[in-house]
Scaffold this motif. Structure first.
Motif, short mmCIF file in Angstrom:
data_model
loop_
_atom_site.label_atom_id
_atom_site.label_comp_id
_atom_site.label_asym_id
_atom_site.label_seq_id
_atom_site.Cartn_x
_atom_site.Cartn_y
_atom_site.Cartn_z
N SER A 293 -28.89 5.04 34.35
CA SER A 293 -28.32 6.73 35.09
C SER A 293 -29.53 7.43 34.31
O SER A 293 -29.81 7.53 33.12
CB SER A 293 -27.01 7.77 34.45
OG SER A 293 -27.42 8.50 35.33
N SER A 341 -17.62 3.81 36.10
CA SER A 341 -18.75 5.08 35.89
C SER A 341 -18.26 5.30 37.31
O SER A 341 -19.03 5.32 38.35
CB SER A 341 -20.27 5.19 36.06
OG SER A 341 -20.88 5.42 36.01
N GLU A 343 -20.24 8.95 40.18
CA GLU A 343 -21.19 9.75 40.34
C GLU A 343 -20.19 11.77 40.35
O GLU A 343 -19.01 11.34 41.15
CB GLU A 343 -21.73 9.00 41.59
CG GLU A 343 -22.25 7.74 41.40
CD GLU A 343 -23.28 7.50 42.54
OE1 GLU A 343 -22.55 8.43 43.72
OE2 GLU A 343 -23.40 6.36 42.26
N ALA A 344 -20.80 12.57 39.75
CA ALA A 344 -20.81 13.63 40.31
C ALA A 344 -21.30 13.91 42.36
O ALA A 344 -22.38 13.41 42.33
CB ALA A 344 -21.38 15.13 39.41
N ARG A 355 -16.24 14.91 39.31
CA ARG A 355 -16.95 15.05 38.22
C ARG A 355 -17.61 13.33 38.01
O ARG A 355 -16.71 12.69 38.01
CB ARG A 355 -15.96 16.20 37.09
CG ARG A 355 -15.59 17.16 37.26
CD ARG A 355 -14.49 17.63 36.34
NE ARG A 355 -15.24 17.63 35.28
CZ ARG A 355 -16.08 18.78 34.77
NH1 ARG A 355 -15.63 20.05 35.82
NH2 ARG A 355 -16.74 19.24 33.82
N GLU A 356 -18.49 14.09 37.05
CA GLU A 356 -19.57 12.70 36.37
C GLU A 356 -18.53 12.41 35.08
O GLU A 356 -18.62 13.13 34.29
CB GLU A 356 -20.88 12.89 36.29
CG GLU A 356 -21.52 11.90 36.36
CD GLU A 356 -23.31 12.34 35.87
OE1 GLU A 356 -24.00 11.14 36.42
OE2 GLU A 356 -23.35 13.53 35.83
N ARG A 382 -18.98 13.52 31.57
CA ARG A 382 -20.41 13.43 31.42
C ARG A 382 -21.33 14.91 31.48
O ARG A 382 -22.25 15.61 31.17
CB ARG A 382 -21.14 12.40 31.17
CG ARG A 382 -21.29 10.81 31.43
CD ARG A 382 -20.90 9.71 31.92
NE ARG A 382 -22.40 10.01 32.89
CZ ARG A 382 -23.32 9.16 33.45
NH1 ARG A 382 -22.22 8.28 34.34
NH2 ARG A 382 -24.15 8.52 33.90
N GLN A 383 -20.14 15.30 32.09
CA GLN A 383 -20.54 17.47 33.06
C GLN A 383 -20.54 18.10 31.21
O GLN A 383 -20.86 18.85 31.69
CB GLN A 383 -19.52 17.23 33.77
CG GLN A 383 -20.33 18.71 34.57
CD GLN A 383 -19.51 19.04 36.00
OE1 GLN A 383 -19.22 17.81 36.64
NE2 GLN A 383 -19.15 20.02 36.34
#
Length: 608
Positions: A293, A341, A343-344, A355-356, A382-383
């Motif tokens: 990422s 994982s 993705e946002a 949300r990520e 992660r956000q």
């Protein structure tokens, strides 16, 4: 995924049948009979070592030629034809401004505005042409253009086999259709196997993508394109690289192998093998899977990766996958059996925004400089840069061990800012004399400064055990306290002060009065053997240890002639007498060790 659509246009290549070899300058007007070039297919026929001559139907001169001159030139019997010349043989027609017709060899050499047509579907034009009627082989040179209803090929030189309907060019070709272009140094098409082959400097341009590679092969029956050699595809949503692979233009499934990589704006995905289904928006990567990422500098590695583009999810497992997050030269490593994982994505209509987030489970391990941890499952938002640890979490910071039913690890500017411990919170720290200082409570909040514990707030049912030391050389006693809330302050990872905020009850116990039950709070556990190391967390995914160098093979020693040696007389070894019963056995060469009586260490008692 548009970058995989770069080969769909190849389905339009079904009727194509042509291409060439070496360019040769020819006169545009007929002045004298030309001698047949030695390197043409027809010239090779009948030569020693060449292919046998095959008789075909005669090339028929059609009416309309303006001037015809016959004769023998340079020992060759020919007819010179001028103006509106046309020939026919079976399903093929040849037109030109002028020509030589070799009567004995059933061959035609055409000049100026040469045009060949077969079955009204394929047309080849050029400045000069040579046609062998017995072998049905044609060579066109000079501004060669080949057209069919769907595409156009231009090349300096083209060889075409009318019987087998195969075409070859070796001096560069440019292929166009209404939407795409393809350039390559060499090209070949076989209508029997229905396979196109493009070689050397292959460059394909489509409305969505651009492809460069060394060899491209396309089967018009199965509609599968095959790549050999380094292949690069540039698309609007990302770039792809692979060294071996294929793409099915019907099912729209791609299979890329050998160092395959997909590079997008936000992510870089690589693996030994990548399989992607464009219709299902699903991909599978196996072998050394690597997902990066770019915006937050996070790398995921594992043995197997699955990608659901419609859901924005990537799952890694196999080989103990690892996450690496680099911030301000401080690296966080996280390993688990499975990584997911997400993705946002913004909210669409009634759907909630995504949300990520990174999920890890089970057997999670964490390693980061002076912070290590483990738990059964973990969620990394992660956000907001928050890590949630669930089910038996444990964190180690310097000589401190933190446990609770669940935890939060909050980060700020890439550094640990807070730790929040929920339910059955417990901190154990070992001092220089290996005493265990302990604090427990319902909940705790640990504040960090420069990745070190600066303060701990104990909220509810606080209890503590703290050992008093004299210059870090002797224990002077133990402080034991109970309070509703408590605040501890640290410096250099050492506890300096404890403040009891509500209803404190404290006592000091001298060393001679200490009893084992008083030295442990309820729920105490010390788990140093479970503390992850950098090597155990990184595993094989980030194995940066230098590989051992292969030992050079020893050169074979030259063989010597063997001579018979005289037998040596046997040597009698001295007989050792067995030790007496009760005597301890010592290893050979081990000196005797003298024991000394134990030394008593004086203990100082502090005031009560």
């Amino acid at each position: 995924m548009p970058l995989f659509r770069v080969l769909v246009f190849l389905q339009l290549l079904l009727p194509l049948t042509a291409w060439a070899q070496q360019p040769a300058a020819r006169p545009k007007t007929v002045s004298a009979p030309a001698i047949l070039p030695k390197n043409t297919p027809a010239a090779a026929a009948g030569q020693p070592g060449g292919p046998p001559v095959v008789k075909g139907s005669r090339i028929e001169l059609l009416p309309g030629t303006r001037e015809l001159v016959g004769g023998v030139f340079n020992g060759v019997k020919i007819r010179k034809l001028l103006g509106n010349v046309s020939f026919r043989q079976d399903d093929a027609f040849l037109y030109c401004d002028s020509a030589y017709q070799y009567l004995e060899r059933n061959e035609v050499e055409a000049f100026s505005n040469v045009r060949m047509v077969q079955n009204d579907t394929m047309t080849i034009t050029g400045d000069h042409g040579f046609y062998d009627g017995d072998r049905r082989l044609a060579r066109m040179t000079g501004n060669v253009v080949m057209r069919d209803p769907r595409m156009t090929l231009t090349t300096p030189t083209l060889d075409y086999d009318l019987t087998n309907k195969t075409a070859t060019y070796n001096s560069g070709g440019h292929l166009t259709d209404p939407q795409n272009t393809l350039d390559s140094q060499q090209g070949f098409y076989d209508t029997n196997s229905k396979v196109f082959v493009f070689k050397k400097n292959v460059h394909l341009v489509t409305p969505d993508s651009e492809l460069n590679n060394d060899t491209l092969r396309y089967n018009t029956i199965t509609k599968i394109a095959y790549f050999n050699g380094p292949t690069r595809i540039k698309g609007k949503q990302g770039n792809l690289y692979a060294e071996v692979g294929n793409y099915n233009t019907i099912t729209r499934v791609s299979d890329f192998q050998k160092n395959a990589k997909i590079d997008t704006k936000d992510y870089l995905l690589g693996g030994d093998k990548l399989v992607y289904d464009e219709l299902k928006l699903y991909g599978l990567a196996t072998g050394h899977v690597n997902l990066v990422s770019k915006k937050d500098n996070i790398t995921l590695r594992g043995d197997v990766g699955r990608y659901w583009r419609g859901l924005g999810r990537t799952k890694l497992y196999g080989g103990r996958p690892v996450v690496r997050n680099i911030t301000d030269k401080d690296t966080l490593y996280l390993a688990a059996d499975t990584l997911l994982s997400v993705e946002a994505r913004p909210a669409l209509k009634k759907a909630v925004a995504q949300r990520e987030v990174l999920y890890a489970w089970p057997k999670v391990q964490i390693f980061r400089g002076n912070l290590q941890g483990r738990c059964d499952s973990l969620t990394y938002d992660r956000q907001d840069s928050i890590i949630y640890l669930n089910r038996d979490p444990v964190l180690w910071q310097a000589k401190n061990q933190l446990t609770a039913d669940s935890m939060e690890l909050r980060q700020k500017r890439g550094k640990v800012d807070q730790m929040r411990l929920y339910a059955n919170s417990f901190i154990v720290g070992q001092d220089t004399l290996l005493n265990f200082n302990q604090v427990k409570g319902r909940n705790m909040v640990a504040y960090f400064r420069d990745n070190r514990i600066a303060r701990v707030d104990v909220l509810g049912n606080a209890e503590s055990i703290y050992y008093a030391l004299d210059n870090d050389t002797a224990t002077t006693g133990m402080n034991k306290a109970v309070s509703a809330n408590m605040v501890m302050r640290f410096a250099e990872n050492k506890l300096k002060t404890i403040s009891f905020l509500t209803n404190p009850d404290a006592s000091f116990i001298p060393p001679h009065e200490l009893k084992a039950p008083d030295q442990r709070l309820k729920g105490y556990t010390w788990r140093p053997t479970e503390r992850p190391t950098r090597r155990t967390v990184l595993g094989k995914q980030f194995d940066d240890r230098p590989k051992p160098k292969a030992k050079p093979k020893a050169k074979p020693k030259p063989t010597k002639k063997t001579t018979k040696k005289k037998p040596t007389p046997a040597v009698k070894k001295p007989v050792k007498t067995p030790p007496k019963p009760g005597t301890p056995l010592a290893k050979p060469g081990t000196p005797a060790v003298k024991t000394s009586p134990p030394v008593k260490i004086p203990v100082r008692t502090g005031p009560k």
